[in-house]
Enzyme design. Structure first.
Site, PDB file in Angstrom:
ATOM      1  N   GLU A 204       0.935  -1.044   0.004  1.00 37.41           N
ATOM      2  CA  GLU A 204      -0.077   0.097   0.060  1.00 37.41           C
ATOM      3  C   GLU A 204       0.839   1.180  -0.059  1.00 37.41           C
ATOM      4  O   GLU A 204       0.257   2.362   0.390  1.00 37.41           O
ATOM      5  CB  GLU A 204      -1.058   0.005   1.265  1.00 37.41           C
ATOM      6  N   ASP A 241      -3.641  -0.998  11.981  1.00 35.84           N
ATOM      7  CA  ASP A 241      -4.548  -2.039  11.811  1.00 35.84           C
ATOM      8  C   ASP A 241      -3.608  -3.235  12.073  1.00 35.84           C
ATOM      9  O   ASP A 241      -2.481  -3.885  11.416  1.00 35.84           O
ATOM     10  CB  ASP A 241      -4.649  -2.139  10.332  1.00 35.84           C
ATOM     11  N   GLU A 284      -7.589  -0.945  14.407  1.00 31.44           N
ATOM     12  CA  GLU A 284      -8.619  -1.849  13.392  1.00 31.44           C
ATOM     13  C   GLU A 284      -8.142  -3.259  13.575  1.00 31.44           C
ATOM     14  O   GLU A 284      -7.005  -3.539  14.041  1.00 31.44           O
ATOM     15  CB  GLU A 284      -8.227  -1.543  11.985  1.00 31.44           C
ATOM     16  N   ASP A 311     -12.775  -4.780  10.683  1.00 30.20           N
ATOM     17  CA  ASP A 311     -12.805  -4.829   9.230  1.00 30.20           C
ATOM     18  C   ASP A 311     -13.087  -6.588   9.029  1.00 30.20           C
ATOM     19  O   ASP A 311     -14.244  -6.770   8.401  1.00 30.20           O
ATOM     20  CB  ASP A 311     -11.192  -4.490   9.018  1.00 30.20           C
ATOM     21  N   LYS A 336     -15.834  -1.413   2.922  1.00 32.42           N
ATOM     22  CA  LYS A 336     -15.158  -1.818   1.627  1.00 32.42           C
ATOM     23  C   LYS A 336     -16.117  -2.601   0.679  1.00 32.42           C
ATOM     24  O   LYS A 336     -17.065  -3.491   1.033  1.00 32.42           O
ATOM     25  CB  LYS A 336     -14.011  -3.046   2.048  1.00 32.42           C
ATOM     26  N   SER A 366      -5.997  -3.512  -0.407  1.00 31.61           N
ATOM     27  CA  SER A 366      -4.249  -3.605  -0.710  1.00 31.61           C
ATOM     28  C   SER A 366      -4.223  -3.752  -2.173  1.00 31.61           C
ATOM     29  O   SER A 366      -3.050  -3.206  -2.895  1.00 31.61           O
ATOM     30  CB  SER A 366      -3.653  -4.656   0.186  1.00 31.61           C
ATOM     31  N   LYS A 387      -9.605   5.811   4.589  1.00 33.52           N
ATOM     32  CA  LYS A 387      -8.133   4.951   4.739  1.00 33.52           C
ATOM     33  C   LYS A 387      -7.967   4.391   3.416  1.00 33.52           C
ATOM     34  O   LYS A 387      -8.765   3.575   2.707  1.00 33.52           O
ATOM     35  CB  LYS A 387      -8.486   3.838   5.544  1.00 33.52           C
TER      36      LYS A 387
HETATM   37  P1  PGA Z   1      -6.623  -5.812   2.492  1.00 31.86           P
HETATM   38  O1  PGA Z   1      -6.135  -4.958   3.648  1.00 31.86           O
HETATM   39  O2  PGA Z   1      -7.235  -5.228   1.445  1.00 31.86           O
HETATM   40  O3  PGA Z   1      -5.528  -6.781   2.010  1.00 31.86           O
HETATM   41  O4  PGA Z   1      -7.764  -6.815   3.170  1.00 31.86           O
HETATM   42  C1  PGA Z   1      -6.479  -3.763   3.944  1.00 31.86           C
HETATM   43  C2  PGA Z   1      -7.044  -3.891   5.293  1.00 31.86           C
HETATM   44  O5  PGA Z   1      -6.956  -5.040   6.097  1.00 31.86           O
HETATM   45  O6  PGA Z   1      -7.539  -3.104   5.776  1.00 31.86           O
HETATM   46 ZN    ZN Z   2      -7.937  -4.227   8.023  1.00 36.34          ZN
END
Ligand code: PGA
Ligand code: ZN
Length: 430
Positions: A204, A241, A284, A311, A336, A366, A387
């Protein structure tokens, strides 16, 4: 205004992995594109990202089946529908799929369609996406949560904790949050270079974590904040996180770097200890996705002074958010789009979170694309926080920059309350 064609492509995300893009076209020739992101530290309760699993192509990661579902069954259900009836379309797609986790057609196929239609609706009205999604009610610019060091599954487990982030607590404007972040991000490079630890960036865009102990990262982060001229805990707060689901196996939490193993009670105690020791304003996934008892311990101990975001715990799923609210398990929900799979369900998750007096944090994945849909979603819903990962790599910067453009479009209607958002959920930062 009718949707007259639906097309799809296999494109590539920021990790170079295949993902889905959907293009919706309307009867007047207007188009809308939907580009689907992809996670790595995914929760088990997420909607299913359909991949072909043919090892001979793209290491099994191609999405040709999802693309063909868009062009086939999904197009048959979508063509002729009114582009302004997003809720009706999303309900029809959910029914067409017929599974709980959108596993038959693929959440990537369904979400790409849902996003493309939302964008086409805004384009047809000749208004920005945030105005269309928020029916003109969205005016709050988000407080960013920006990564400085990236670990966990985004850095091949080089350190255990996934995100070490900062939040600009005293910034009076969105621009000022970016200025503070830019200063800390570049100061962190100086600190890492001097310590001989600078080694590129994680998935990221945060610095690759060349550390031997998880707590060494806190030390480098505090040094970076100070190097940039700020006081940790005053102008700049720390946000983590933990992505604890990835650390939880066979009933125990493990910090591999330090070869330490913890029970639920011991790991919760470590989270509480860190909040007491460092200027942490948000955590998180401090506990694993089904460790409800662990979450309750943490919320009980520090929920009054620290944002606790679920999350993997909630996966943007209304039923899990309801359960969390009833159990008082957290005080914030990560949002998300691709965890749940339609625009309508995502907005419903944000509204339910807000109705409970909790805080929604709109988030990237990510694996990202050049699309900035989530910047519009954050403003449209007055979510208050965004975020996106770090302050480098264009798939990240596209989102931060888009908020600047939205601010310009909002003009005098734009609002910014920054860290004031915490008080609205009863969180009193120390
Ligand atoms: P991910 O990570 O998109 O790999 O799930 C982002 C997060 O955990 O917030
Ligand atoms: Zn997360």
């Amino acid at each position: 205004m009718k949707i007259t064609s639906l097309d799809a492509l296999q494109i590539f995300d920021s990790r170079g992995n295949p993902t889905v893009e959907v293009i919706a076209t309307l009867e007047d020739g207007t188009t809308g594109h939907g580009l689907v992101p992809s996670g790595a530290s995914t929760g088990h309760h997420e909607a299913l990202e359909l991949r072909d699993c043919d090892k001979s192509r793209f290491r099994g990661k191609s999405v040709f089946k999802a693309v063909s579902h868009v062009k086939g069954e999904i197009a048959s259900t979508t063509l002729g529908r009114d582009v302004f009836d997003q809720a009706g379309l999303d309900a029809a797609l959910i029914a067409l799929d017929g599974t709980l986790g959108k596993s038959r057609l693929g959440a990537n196929a369904i979400l790409g369609t849902s996003m493309a239609v939302a964008q086409a609706a805004a384009n047809a009205k000749r208004i920005p996406l945030f105005e269309s999604l928020g029916a003109g009610q969205g005016t709050l610019l988000p407080l960013p949560e920006i990564q400085i060091f990236g670990g966990g599954k985004h850095a091949q487990g080089r350190i255990d904790i996934q995100d070490f982030m900062i939040m600009a607590l005293t910034a009076q404007s969105y621009e000022e949050t970016l200025e503070v972040t830019a200063n800390v991000f570049h100061a962190a490079a100086d600190v890492m270079r001097e310590r001989g630890l600078l080694a590129g960036v994680a998935d990221e865009g945060g610095y690759w974590p060349m550390f031997d102990r998880n707590e060494d990262v806190f030390d480098a982060l505090m040094a970076s904040i100070e190097r940039a001229g700020y006081t940790p805990g005053h102008e700049v707060g720390i946000s983590l996180d933990i992505a604890a689901t990835d650390l939880f196996h066979d009933g125990y939490y493990t910090l591999g770097l330090e070869q330490r193993r913890f029970t639920t009670e011991q790991f919760a105690a470590l989270m509480i200890e860190w909040v007491e020791k460092y200027p942490i304003v948000s955590i998180e996934d401090p506990m694993a996705e089904d460790d409800w008892a662990g979450w309750q311990i943490v919320r009980e101990a520090i929920g009054q002074r620290c944002q606790l975001i679920g999350d993997d715990l909630f996966t943007t799923n209304l039923e899990r958010i309801e359960r969390g609210i009833a159990a008082s398990a957290a005080n914030a929900v990560l949002i998300k789009l691709n965890q749940i799979g339609t625009v309508t369900e995502t907005i419903a998750a944000i509204h339910r979170t807000q109705a409970a007096g909790w805080l929604p944090v709109v988030s990237a994945r990510s694996g990202e694309t050049e699309d900035a849909f989530i910047s519009h979603l954050a403003v449209a819903t007055n979510a208050g926080q965004l975020k996106v990962g770090s302050f480098s790599r264009s798939e990240r910067m596209a989102k931060w920059n888009e908020v600047l453009r939205i601010q310009r479009l909002l003009g005098s209607r734009a609002r910014f309350i920054g860290a004031g958002i915490f008080a609205s959920a009863g969180i009193q930062l120390p």
